[in-house]
Design a protein around this motif. Structure first.
Motif, PDB file in Angstrom:
ATOM      1  N   GLY A  44     -10.880   2.133  30.227  1.00  0.00           N
ATOM      2  CA  GLY A  44     -11.488   2.858  29.106  1.00  0.00           C
ATOM      3  C   GLY A  44     -12.525   3.858  29.567  1.00  0.00           C
ATOM      4  O   GLY A  44     -12.564   5.004  29.082  1.00  0.00           O
ATOM      5  N   ILE A  45     -13.367   3.434  30.521  1.00  0.00           N
ATOM      6  CA  ILE A  45     -14.388   4.342  31.054  1.00  0.00           C
ATOM      7  C   ILE A  45     -13.739   5.528  31.758  1.00  0.00           C
ATOM      8  O   ILE A  45     -14.149   6.682  31.582  1.00  0.00           O
ATOM      9  CB  ILE A  45     -15.332   3.590  32.022  1.00  0.00           C
ATOM     10  CG1 ILE A  45     -16.156   2.555  31.254  1.00  0.00           C
ATOM     11  CG2 ILE A  45     -16.246   4.577  32.749  1.00  0.00           C
ATOM     12  CD1 ILE A  45     -16.972   1.644  32.144  1.00  0.00           C
ATOM     13  N   GLY A  46     -12.707   5.245  32.551  1.00  0.00           N
ATOM     14  CA  GLY A  46     -12.013   6.312  33.278  1.00  0.00           C
ATOM     15  C   GLY A  46     -11.385   7.333  32.338  1.00  0.00           C
ATOM     16  O   GLY A  46     -11.497   8.549  32.546  1.00  0.00           O
ATOM     17  N   ILE A  47     -10.723   6.855  31.281  1.00  0.00           N
ATOM     18  CA  ILE A  47     -10.093   7.750  30.315  1.00  0.00           C
ATOM     19  C   ILE A  47     -11.155   8.571  29.577  1.00  0.00           C
ATOM     20  O   ILE A  47     -10.990   9.775  29.333  1.00  0.00           O
ATOM     21  CB  ILE A  47      -9.241   6.946  29.312  1.00  0.00           C
ATOM     22  CG1 ILE A  47      -8.039   6.337  30.038  1.00  0.00           C
ATOM     23  CG2 ILE A  47      -8.775   7.837  28.163  1.00  0.00           C
ATOM     24  CD1 ILE A  47      -7.223   5.387  29.194  1.00  0.00           C
ATOM     25  N   THR A  51     -11.357  12.573  29.776  1.00  0.00           N
ATOM     26  CA  THR A  51     -11.291  13.354  28.536  1.00  0.00           C
ATOM     27  C   THR A  51     -12.510  14.274  28.410  1.00  0.00           C
ATOM     28  O   THR A  51     -12.393  15.445  28.030  1.00  0.00           O
ATOM     29  CB  THR A  51     -11.223  12.430  27.315  1.00  0.00           C
ATOM     30  OG1 THR A  51     -10.080  11.568  27.433  1.00  0.00           O
ATOM     31  CG2 THR A  51     -11.112  13.227  26.028  1.00  0.00           C
ATOM     32  N   SER A  52     -13.686  13.726  28.739  1.00  0.00           N
ATOM     33  CA  SER A  52     -14.914  14.527  28.669  1.00  0.00           C
ATOM     34  C   SER A  52     -14.864  15.706  29.646  1.00  0.00           C
ATOM     35  O   SER A  52     -15.306  16.819  29.321  1.00  0.00           O
ATOM     36  CB  SER A  52     -16.132  13.655  28.971  1.00  0.00           C
ATOM     37  OG  SER A  52     -16.242  12.594  28.048  1.00  0.00           O
ATOM     38  N   LEU A  53     -14.314  15.467  30.836  1.00  0.00           N
ATOM     39  CA  LEU A  53     -14.215  16.536  31.833  1.00  0.00           C
ATOM     40  C   LEU A  53     -13.271  17.644  31.362  1.00  0.00           C
ATOM     41  O   LEU A  53     -13.547  18.832  31.563  1.00  0.00           O
ATOM     42  CB  LEU A  53     -13.735  15.965  33.171  1.00  0.00           C
ATOM     43  CG  LEU A  53     -14.765  15.146  33.955  1.00  0.00           C
ATOM     44  CD1 LEU A  53     -14.117  14.506  35.174  1.00  0.00           C
ATOM     45  CD2 LEU A  53     -15.933  16.025  34.402  1.00  0.00           C
ATOM     46  N   PHE A  54     -12.170  17.261  30.723  1.00  0.00           N
ATOM     47  CA  PHE A  54     -11.242  18.268  30.216  1.00  0.00           C
ATOM     48  C   PHE A  54     -11.868  19.067  29.071  1.00  0.00           C
ATOM     49  O   PHE A  54     -11.648  20.280  28.956  1.00  0.00           O
ATOM     50  CB  PHE A  54      -9.932  17.615  29.756  1.00  0.00           C
ATOM     51  CG  PHE A  54      -8.924  17.463  30.852  1.00  0.00           C
ATOM     52  CD1 PHE A  54      -8.410  18.585  31.489  1.00  0.00           C
ATOM     53  CD2 PHE A  54      -8.494  16.218  31.259  1.00  0.00           C
ATOM     54  CE1 PHE A  54      -7.473  18.459  32.510  1.00  0.00           C
ATOM     55  CE2 PHE A  54      -7.564  16.074  32.273  1.00  0.00           C
ATOM     56  CZ  PHE A  54      -7.052  17.198  32.900  1.00  0.00           C
ATOM     57  N   MET A  55     -12.624  18.387  28.226  1.00  0.00           N
ATOM     58  CA  MET A  55     -13.325  19.107  27.153  1.00  0.00           C
ATOM     59  C   MET A  55     -14.340  20.077  27.749  1.00  0.00           C
ATOM     60  O   MET A  55     -14.465  21.228  27.290  1.00  0.00           O
ATOM     61  CB  MET A  55     -14.013  18.106  26.225  1.00  0.00           C
ATOM     62  CG  MET A  55     -13.061  17.278  25.394  1.00  0.00           C
ATOM     63  SD  MET A  55     -13.910  16.024  24.395  1.00  0.00           S
ATOM     64  CE  MET A  55     -14.905  17.053  23.316  1.00  0.00           C
TER      65      MET A  55
END
Length: 254
Positions: A44-47, A51-55
């Motif tokens: 969950g932390i990795g996803i 996701t935050s990095l892609f945003m």
């Protein structure tokens, strides 16, 4: 001289993008390692981090495009840039091409990341199945190669139009009469130009005859697609020369 400007722009923008690309790939590998485990907290932390990095990548792609144009040409650095023995066209092109290059690199990093995650998660799939899958993809790809190529070219033209629309809007906000409201004028200009382009496009679409498209299997068989591409190219050219005109004739660095 355009090559030297591009080299400078690529390095300047790379200070923001390259570390972010590396971070995305590292987190993707981390996710891939734990994707088939039962440690759901780490997954969950990795996803969430990925996701935050892609945003962040999506937001920074636009922010850096705006900042490199605004600060480098319309801010204090503009006094130096416009004293260089280069044309205004070269300055604009260097910014635009650099923004396009990093947009393409961002897309490649995203596709590579998703592909890597799929590969890590496909532990139950054997090599023959992978080979069969790629054989199917390449077979279809060769059949629709020209369609894929035209689609990619269209995406590049559309993104170039978006970049130049940002440049034109920012330049309009820099006009002397708008000294006290530059950001507001730039934002309103962006919306107004978008509305004008969309209205013209819709008007042309209503005028064109609507033929049966059931027998059209490829982009190049559609006259509407060809006309849309020509229209997009025309928009790019108009926005480029509008930006150039403002920078040449109406530039205000105060």
């Amino acid at each position: 001289m355009l090559g030297k400007l591009l080299k400078y722009e690529l390095k300047a923008s790379g200070r923001t993008f390259i570390p972010l690309y590396i971070a995305i790939l590292v987190v993707a590998v981390f996710n891939g390692i734990f994707i088939n485990t039962d440690i759901f907290q780490i997954q969950g932390i990795g996803i969430l981090v990925l996701t935050s990095l892609f945003m962040a990548l999506g937001v920074l792609t636009i922010v850096v495009t705006i900042q490199r144009f605004r600060k480098n040409l319309l801010g204090d650095e503009g006094y130096l840039m416009f004293t260089l023995p280069v044309s205004t066209s070269s300055l604009i092109l260097s910014k635009c091409i650099t923004a396009l290059i990093y947009a393409v690199l961002s897309f490649i990093v995203a596709m590579f990341t998703f592909g890597m995650l799929m590969l890590f998660s496909a532990s139950g799939i054997h090599l023959p199945e992978f080979l069969d899958f790629f054989n199917t993809v390449f077979t279809k790809g060769s059949e629709y190669f020209l369609d894929v190529l035209l689609f990619l070219v269209t995406m590049l033209i559309s993104y170039s139009s978006f970049i130049l629309l940002l440049y034109t809007s920012i330049s309009m906000g820099q006009l002397p009469r708008f000294n006290k409201h530059r950001n507001i004028v730039a934002f309103v200009s962006f919306i107004a130009i978008n509305i004008v382009i969309s209205s013209i496009g819709n008007a042309i679409e209503r005028i064109l005859p609507h033929k049966d498209t059931n027998m059209i299997y490829h982009f190049y068989q559609s006259p509407h697609f060809a006309l849309a591409m020509l229209g997009s190219i025309a928009v790019v050219v108009i926005l480029f020369f509008a930006t150039k005109y403002i920078l040449d004739k109406k530039l205000n660095l105060e």
